[in-house]
Write a protein that holds these residues in place. Structure first.
Motif, PDB file in Angstrom:
ATOM      1  N   UNK A  42      -0.957   0.682  -9.149  1.00 46.00           N
ATOM      2  CA  UNK A  42      -2.394   0.550  -9.386  1.00 46.00           C
ATOM      3  C   UNK A  42      -3.211   1.497  -8.515  1.00 46.00           C
ATOM      4  N   UNK A  43      -4.238   2.060  -9.123  1.00 42.95           N
ATOM      5  CA  UNK A  43      -5.293   2.745  -8.383  1.00 42.95           C
ATOM      6  C   UNK A  43      -6.416   1.750  -8.173  1.00 42.95           C
ATOM      7  N   UNK A  44      -6.760   1.496  -6.917  1.00 43.07           N
ATOM      8  CA  UNK A  44      -7.890   0.620  -6.583  1.00 43.07           C
ATOM      9  C   UNK A  44      -9.035   1.491  -6.071  1.00 43.07           C
ATOM     10  N   UNK A  45     -10.165   1.427  -6.759  1.00 43.95           N
ATOM     11  CA  UNK A  45     -11.345   2.210  -6.384  1.00 43.95           C
ATOM     12  C   UNK A  45     -12.467   1.256  -6.036  1.00 43.95           C
ATOM     13  N   UNK A  46     -13.001   1.362  -4.838  1.00 43.86           N
ATOM     14  CA  UNK A  46     -14.086   0.456  -4.435  1.00 43.86           C
ATOM     15  C   UNK A  46     -15.368   1.255  -4.225  1.00 43.86           C
ATOM     16  N   UNK A  47     -16.487   0.614  -4.530  1.00 44.05           N
ATOM     17  CA  UNK A  47     -17.790   1.255  -4.398  1.00 44.05           C
ATOM     18  C   UNK A  47     -18.788   0.264  -3.792  1.00 44.05           C
ATOM     19  N   UNK A  90       0.856  -1.188   0.000  1.00 45.50           N
ATOM     20  CA  UNK A  90       0.000   0.000   0.000  1.00 45.50           C
ATOM     21  C   UNK A  90       0.894   1.240   0.000  1.00 45.50           C
ATOM     22  N   UNK A  91       0.797   2.037  -1.057  1.00 47.21           N
ATOM     23  CA  UNK A  91       1.592   3.264  -1.160  1.00 47.21           C
ATOM     24  C   UNK A  91       0.909   4.412  -0.444  1.00 47.21           C
ATOM     25  N   UNK A  92      -0.405   4.547  -0.686  1.00 50.80           N
ATOM     26  CA  UNK A  92      -1.118   5.700  -0.138  1.00 50.80           C
ATOM     27  C   UNK A  92      -2.615   5.414  -0.109  1.00 50.80           C
ATOM     28  N   UNK A  93      -3.246   5.700   1.023  1.00 54.57           N
ATOM     29  CA  UNK A  93      -4.710   5.643   1.098  1.00 54.57           C
ATOM     30  C   UNK A  93      -5.236   7.043   0.820  1.00 54.57           C
ATOM     31  N   UNK A 106     -11.457   6.921   1.832  1.00 52.21           N
ATOM     32  CA  UNK A 106     -12.049   5.642   2.240  1.00 52.21           C
ATOM     33  C   UNK A 106     -12.276   4.699   1.068  1.00 52.21           C
ATOM     34  N   UNK A 107     -12.283   5.235  -0.153  1.00 53.57           N
ATOM     35  CA  UNK A 107     -12.660   4.421  -1.312  1.00 53.57           C
ATOM     36  C   UNK A 107     -11.556   4.233  -2.343  1.00 53.57           C
ATOM     37  N   UNK A 108     -10.483   5.005  -2.270  1.00 54.60           N
ATOM     38  CA  UNK A 108      -9.438   4.954  -3.287  1.00 54.60           C
ATOM     39  C   UNK A 108      -8.071   4.741  -2.642  1.00 54.60           C
ATOM     40  N   UNK A 109      -7.305   3.809  -3.238  1.00 56.04           N
ATOM     41  CA  UNK A 109      -6.012   3.418  -2.681  1.00 56.04           C
ATOM     42  C   UNK A 109      -5.000   3.274  -3.816  1.00 56.04           C
ATOM     43  N   UNK A 110      -3.735   3.559  -3.521  1.00 56.74           N
ATOM     44  CA  UNK A 110      -2.650   3.359  -4.474  1.00 56.74           C
ATOM     45  C   UNK A 110      -1.753   2.231  -3.985  1.00 56.74           C
ATOM     46  N   UNK A 111      -1.487   1.259  -4.868  1.00 58.01           N
ATOM     47  CA  UNK A 111      -0.687   0.079  -4.522  1.00 58.01           C
ATOM     48  C   UNK A 111       0.454  -0.107  -5.513  1.00 58.01           C
ATOM     49  N   UNK A 112       1.521  -0.744  -5.035  1.00 56.86           N
ATOM     50  CA  UNK A 112       2.542  -1.297  -5.920  1.00 56.86           C
ATOM     51  C   UNK A 112       2.435  -2.808  -5.825  1.00 56.86           C
ATOM     52  N   UNK A 113       2.205  -3.442  -6.977  1.00 58.27           N
ATOM     53  CA  UNK A 113       2.002  -4.889  -7.042  1.00 58.27           C
ATOM     54  C   UNK A 113       3.155  -5.503  -7.828  1.00 58.27           C
ATOM     55  N   UNK A 114       3.720  -6.597  -7.311  1.00 52.00           N
ATOM     56  CA  UNK A 114       4.781  -7.339  -7.997  1.00 52.00           C
ATOM     57  C   UNK A 114       4.228  -8.694  -8.405  1.00 52.00           C
ATOM     58  N   UNK A 115       4.428  -9.053  -9.680  1.00 53.35           N
ATOM     59  CA  UNK A 115       3.911 -10.315 -10.217  1.00 53.35           C
ATOM     60  C   UNK A 115       5.067 -11.130 -10.785  1.00 53.35           C
ATOM     61  N   UNK A 116       4.849 -12.416 -11.029  1.00 51.66           N
ATOM     62  CA  UNK A 116       5.922 -13.266 -11.574  1.00 51.66           C
ATOM     63  C   UNK A 116       6.388 -12.792 -12.936  1.00 51.66           C
ATOM     64  N   UNK A 117       7.557 -13.322 -13.361  1.00 46.10           N
ATOM     65  CA  UNK A 117       8.125 -12.947 -14.650  1.00 46.10           C
ATOM     66  C   UNK A 117       7.263 -13.502 -15.778  1.00 46.10           C
ATOM     67  N   UNK A 118       7.332 -12.843 -16.919  1.00 42.92           N
ATOM     68  CA  UNK A 118       6.608 -13.285 -18.121  1.00 42.92           C
ATOM     69  C   UNK A 118       7.585 -13.325 -19.279  1.00 42.92           C
ATOM     70  N   UNK A 119       7.300 -14.189 -20.274  1.00 45.83           N
ATOM     71  CA  UNK A 119       8.189 -14.289 -21.438  1.00 45.83           C
ATOM     72  C   UNK A 119       7.995 -13.103 -22.373  1.00 45.83           C
ATOM     73  N   UNK A 120       6.736 -12.694 -22.547  1.00 42.20           N
ATOM     74  CA  UNK A 120       6.462 -11.545 -23.404  1.00 42.20           C
ATOM     75  C   UNK A 120       5.476 -10.656 -22.675  1.00 42.20           C
TER      76      UNK A 120
END
Length: 539
Positions: A485-490, A444-447, A450-464
């Motif tokens: 990512x901006x996560x917006x919930x409603x 979580x980078x920044x809240x 109450x409804x919007x959040x900024x995240x840094x997400x790390x995912x596995x490697x990809x070939x392309x």
């Protein structure tokens, strides 16, 4: 769900192709008006007066609202209107209005305005708008509760769903500029450098109109469209005094009716140029009502943007304005803030898939509109009716949607968890690595609120990398991808509404791409969670 914000443009093209099919399903709230433009409706250039057009728009929208409500309704507000084209004498104006969604005592009415040339059989869009109408209390003083709208076509479903987001933006509209100015997000202009500019006092206009029976609606209140027309008139004069030419009205910012006016009222209309930019002028207008005795009542305020066009239809350079001290300087700075908001909003909503980078920069100025675009894009994609079921296993269904150069996927399953609980679990992205192997890390980078959040997400490697930097099999092996990512919930806005968790990429100067990671970009993804029977939910 994945999509690009180009979907907005793609949807518009596809909607035009589908309109003929949808015409068979007539919306019971739909009202159409057609008017041929006569010389008495026109200005000096033999073009339809915008004031006259606003009267027709307001009248058509009111008829639609009252058809649904079954009782008298009044205009509460009108969203931003951008006029794409002018209309000439002899051409036909076609206006179509229908209720997109009804809330307790208010409803959103969507209005489309097009023009028709009878001799060439050409048709083109002039503008579209969204108005909010509220019901009048009954004779006993009770509020009239509106029945819900049931959307039938795909287009109606999209408008119904996104109406809740537009309502959310309206509620914070007036606070956005105050927040921008109070937090120093807008660079203050150097007013002292405007010594040779035109004094704003020269553009002041003050006019009084007596409200006669011909200006009233069927409820004996001053017709909202008439008030708008009077406001456009004084704004036009103010803009003309600055540029010493005949300006063209391009946009009207969202405005709200603050109170009613009746027959016998005097309407005091004041207008002044707030600021002049390179090719545009912002004029502020204020309408107040008063009787022979008693204080003035604030009825409405609006901000209108004008351009002056040359013989080739191109915007001309305009003189600068020197604001009045104190109040004039405040209006001058607020006009800069409103222009930035308009540009940010246009940039976010018109973003195309082919543009690189795809992520929109995040800053406090565009928070509300970026969040709106994030959620509405997901809702629009989910509402499409041409998803194709490709496989089903263990009650999990996989759908695909092919649109030109874009392929979207939807995975759907019913789970034995209440919708509000499922929403809480899915919205907490920090816990997602515990159950999603594609999320190795989520920070979580920044809240934002109450409804919007900024995240840094790390995912596995990809070939392309389909969206980020392409890598070969040997080069990409072992290199992780990360996303901002901006996560917006409603929460649901009414019965039949889903919980929504929308995700899209943004760029942050504090988190640039780093060595050892391929920066990926999410165009649109997320979850919709709908309550079903027996405390289960459809995810």
């Amino acid at each position: 769900l994945k999509m690009s914000s180009r979907m907005t443009a793609d949807l518009e093209k596809e909607e035009e192709e589908e309109e003929e099919e949808e015409e068979e399903s007539v919306n019971p709230t739909e009202v159409k008006m057609s008017q041929i433009v006569m010389p008495c409706h026109s200005n000096h250039r033999q073009e339809l007066s915008v004031g006259e057009l606003l009267k027709w728009i307001d009248s058509t929208a009111c008829l639609s609202a009252e058809r649904h409500a079954g009782c008298p309704c009044v205009t509460a507000s009108m969203d931003d209107i951008h006029f794409e084209h002018t209309i000439s004498v002899g051409q036909v104006v076609n206006i179509k209005a229908k209720v997109n969604r009804a809330f307790n005592t208010s409803m959103e009415v969507g209005i489309q305005v097009s023009c028709e040339d009878l001799f060439s059989d050409r048709h083109w869009r002039v503008c579209h708008a969204y108005a909010t109408f509220v019901t009048q209390r009954s004779n006993t003083g009770k509020k009239v509760i509106l029945k819900p709208i049931v959307p039938h076509t795909q287009k109606e479903q999209v408008e119904y769903s996104v109406a809740a987001e537009r309502r959310r933006v309206r509620k914070v509209h007036d606070d956005i500029i105050k927040d921008l100015l109070s937090h120093g997000s807008i660079q203050q202009a150097d007013i002292s450098a405007l010594g040779n500019a035109v004094a704003a006092e020269r553009t002041k206009v003050e006019s009084v109109e007596l409200v006669l029976p011909s200006h009233a609606n069927h409820q004996v209140n001053t017709f909202g469209g008439q008030i708008m027309a009077w406001m456009v008139n004084v704004a036009m004069i103010a803009a003309s005094r600055l540029c010493q030419a005949h300006p063209t009205l391009r946009t009207i910012d969202m405005f709200t009716f603050r109170g009613p006016s009746q027959i016998g009222d005097r309407l005091l209309l004041r207008a002044i140029v707030n600021n002049a930019f390179k090719n545009s002028i912002e004029v502020g207008v204020r309408a107040e009502a008063y009787q022979e005795e008693g204080p003035n009542r604030h009825i409405n305020s609006a901000f209108m943007t004008f351009e002056v066009l040359d013989d080739h239809g191109k915007p001309c350079m305009l003189p600068r304005i020197r604001p009045e001290p104190m109040e004039g300087e405040r209006r001058f700075q607020e006009a800069i803030a409103r222009k930035k908001i308009r540009l940010d909003r246009r940039y976010i909503i018109s973003r195309k898939q082919g543009e690189v980078p795809l992520s929109v920069p995040w800053d406090p100025r565009n928070q509300v509109y970026l969040s709106f675009n994030n959620v509405s894009a997901l809702k629009m994609l989910a509402a499409r009716n041409n998803w194709r079921l490709t496989s089903e296993k263990d009650k999990v269904r996989l759908y695909i949607l092919e649109q030109k150069s874009m392929l979207s996927f939807r995975v759907e399953s019913e789970v034995d968890v209440p919708a509000h609980r499922a929403s809480c679990l899915l919205a907490e992205l920090s816990n997602r690595p515990n159950w999603d192997t594609h999320y190795q890390k989520c920070e979580l980078i920044h809240q934002v609120d109450d409804d919007d959040f900024l995240y840094r997400v790390v995912t596995p490697s990809v070939r392309h990398s389909g969206v980020g930097s392409p890598t070969s099999a040997s080069q990409g092996e072992g290199i992780l991808q990360d996303f901002i990512l901006l996560a917006s919930k409603r929460k649901p806005c009414g019965s039949g509404d889903p919980y929504v968790i929308a995700l899209r990429s943004v760029s942050l100067p504090t988190h640039p791409p780093t060595e050892g990671y391929n920066r990926g970009e999410v165009l649109c993804a997320g979850f919709t969670i709908l309550e079903t029977k027996n405390n289960m939910s459809l995810v």
